[in-house]
Design a protein around this motif. Structure first.
Motif, PDB file in Angstrom:
ATOM      1  N   ALA B  40       1.156  -1.385   0.176  1.00 25.48           N
ATOM      2  CA  ALA B  40       0.047  -0.033  -0.010  1.00 25.48           C
ATOM      3  C   ALA B  40       0.799   0.950  -0.255  1.00 25.48           C
ATOM      4  CB  ALA B  40      -0.888   0.276   1.154  1.00 25.48           C
ATOM      5  N   TYR B  42       0.924   5.729   0.903  1.00 21.33           N
ATOM      6  CA  TYR B  42       0.111   6.487   1.598  1.00 21.33           C
ATOM      7  C   TYR B  42       0.571   7.928   1.213  1.00 21.33           C
ATOM      8  CZ  TYR B  42      -1.367   2.597   4.616  1.00 21.33           C
ATOM      9  OH  TYR B  42      -1.644   1.514   4.719  1.00 21.33           O
ATOM     10  N   LEU B  52      -4.647   6.714   2.937  1.00 28.70           N
ATOM     11  CA  LEU B  52      -4.974   5.671   1.959  1.00 28.70           C
ATOM     12  C   LEU B  52      -4.590   6.442   0.777  1.00 28.70           C
ATOM     13  CD1 LEU B  52      -3.889   3.056   0.958  1.00 28.70           C
ATOM     14  CD2 LEU B  52      -6.327   2.587   1.462  1.00 28.70           C
ATOM     15  N   TYR B  55      -3.482   0.838  -2.682  1.00 30.56           N
ATOM     16  CA  TYR B  55      -3.465  -1.397  -1.746  1.00 30.56           C
ATOM     17  C   TYR B  55      -3.267  -1.835  -3.253  1.00 30.56           C
ATOM     18  CZ  TYR B  55      -8.500  -0.934  -2.614  1.00 30.56           C
ATOM     19  OH  TYR B  55      -9.571  -0.387  -3.233  1.00 30.56           O
ATOM     20  N   TRP B  56      -3.536  -2.758  -2.718  1.00 34.91           N
ATOM     21  CA  TRP B  56      -2.605  -3.890  -3.675  1.00 34.91           C
ATOM     22  C   TRP B  56      -1.883  -3.503  -4.796  1.00 34.91           C
ATOM     23  CZ3 TRP B  56      -3.294  -7.645  -0.550  1.00 34.91           C
ATOM     24  CH2 TRP B  56      -4.947  -7.688   0.351  1.00 34.91           C
ATOM     25  N   GLN B  95       4.018   0.579   2.256  1.00 37.32           N
ATOM     26  CA  GLN B  95       3.037  -0.065   3.621  1.00 37.32           C
ATOM     27  C   GLN B  95       3.437  -1.647   2.836  1.00 37.32           C
ATOM     28  OE1 GLN B  95      -0.151  -0.670   4.705  1.00 37.32           O
ATOM     29  NE2 GLN B  95       0.263  -2.720   5.897  1.00 37.32           N
TER      30      GLN B  95
END
Lengths: 118, 113
Positions: B40, B42, B52, B55-56, B95
């Protein structure tokens, strides 16, 4: 709208204890996995630990620096997440954020500052 | 623990130009059974909590402008801001959530040149 509001931060002496709270609203808290992430002043992000939903066991995981000293719990009846911090060290000084946890962290509170100093 | 590194530490880009941030993990974060990268990104602006973005590795969070994109697989990932805007000045973190302890990169500060 999802809201996470942390409280309970403050100044504490080394070796002391503090309990942080995170009031959640705008989503079904009881179904959510939740985490705490901290950020020391001027530094990066550090995952502290997580708690699963009760339906997924309600179990917890912790980062090594806090394991045995910090405890994450939840009260689904009042939509609140807790972080009990014992045996605090100066290196625990940080802003503590609660987050919704899908393994990535999609919603964050504004954070509460914990200062550990004599 | 999986160690995350980022490069550069900081960069300054002209308004409207492309900004590229690299993230590397010490081991693969690709879960082959699902063919998903557990990575991910941010954005954190001064005085604010992180937000955020991705993601993925490449799925944009709802509401995130499409000038932000993520790519990469395995151990090497990239966040690209295709046309930098003034409001994109921030620190950007990657992350991994492949395994606990979840770990973040040290951050990349993006400024306007």
């Amino acid at each position: 709208e999802v809201q996470l509001v942390e409280s309970g931060g403050g100044l504490v002496k080394p070796g002391g204890s503090l309990r942080l709270s995170c009031a959640a609203s705008g989503f079904t808290f009881s179904n959510a996995w939740m985490s705490w992430v901290r950020q020391a002043p001027g530094k990066g992000l550090e995952w502290v630990g997580r708690i699963r939903s009760k339906t997924d066991g309600g179990t917890t995981d912790y980062a090594a620096p806090v394991k045995g000293r910090f405890t994450i719990s939840r009260d689904d009846s009042i939509n609140t997440l807790f972080l009990q911090m014992n045996s605090l060290k100066t290196e625990d000084t940080a802003v503590y954020y609660c987050t919704t946890d899908r393994a990535y962290f999609d919603c964050w509170g504004q954070g509460t500052l914990v200062t550990v100093s004599s | 623990d999986i160690v995350m590194t980022q490069s550069p530490d900081s960069l300054a880009v002209s308004l409207g130009e492309r900004a590229t941030i690299h993230c590397k993990s010490s081991q693969s974060v690709l879960y082959t059974s699902y063919n998903k990268n557990y990575l991910a990104w941010y954005q954190q602006k001064p005085g604010q909590p992180p937000k955020l973005l991705i993601y993925w590795a490449s799925t944009r969070e709802s509401g995130v402008p499409d000038r932000f994109s993520g790519s990469g697989s395995g151990t090497d990932f990239t966040l690209t801001i295709s046309s930098l805007q003034a409001e994109d000045v921030a620190v950007y973190y990657c992350q991994q959530y492949y395994t606990t302890p979840f770990t973040f990169g040290p951050g990349t500060k993006v400024d306007i040149k």
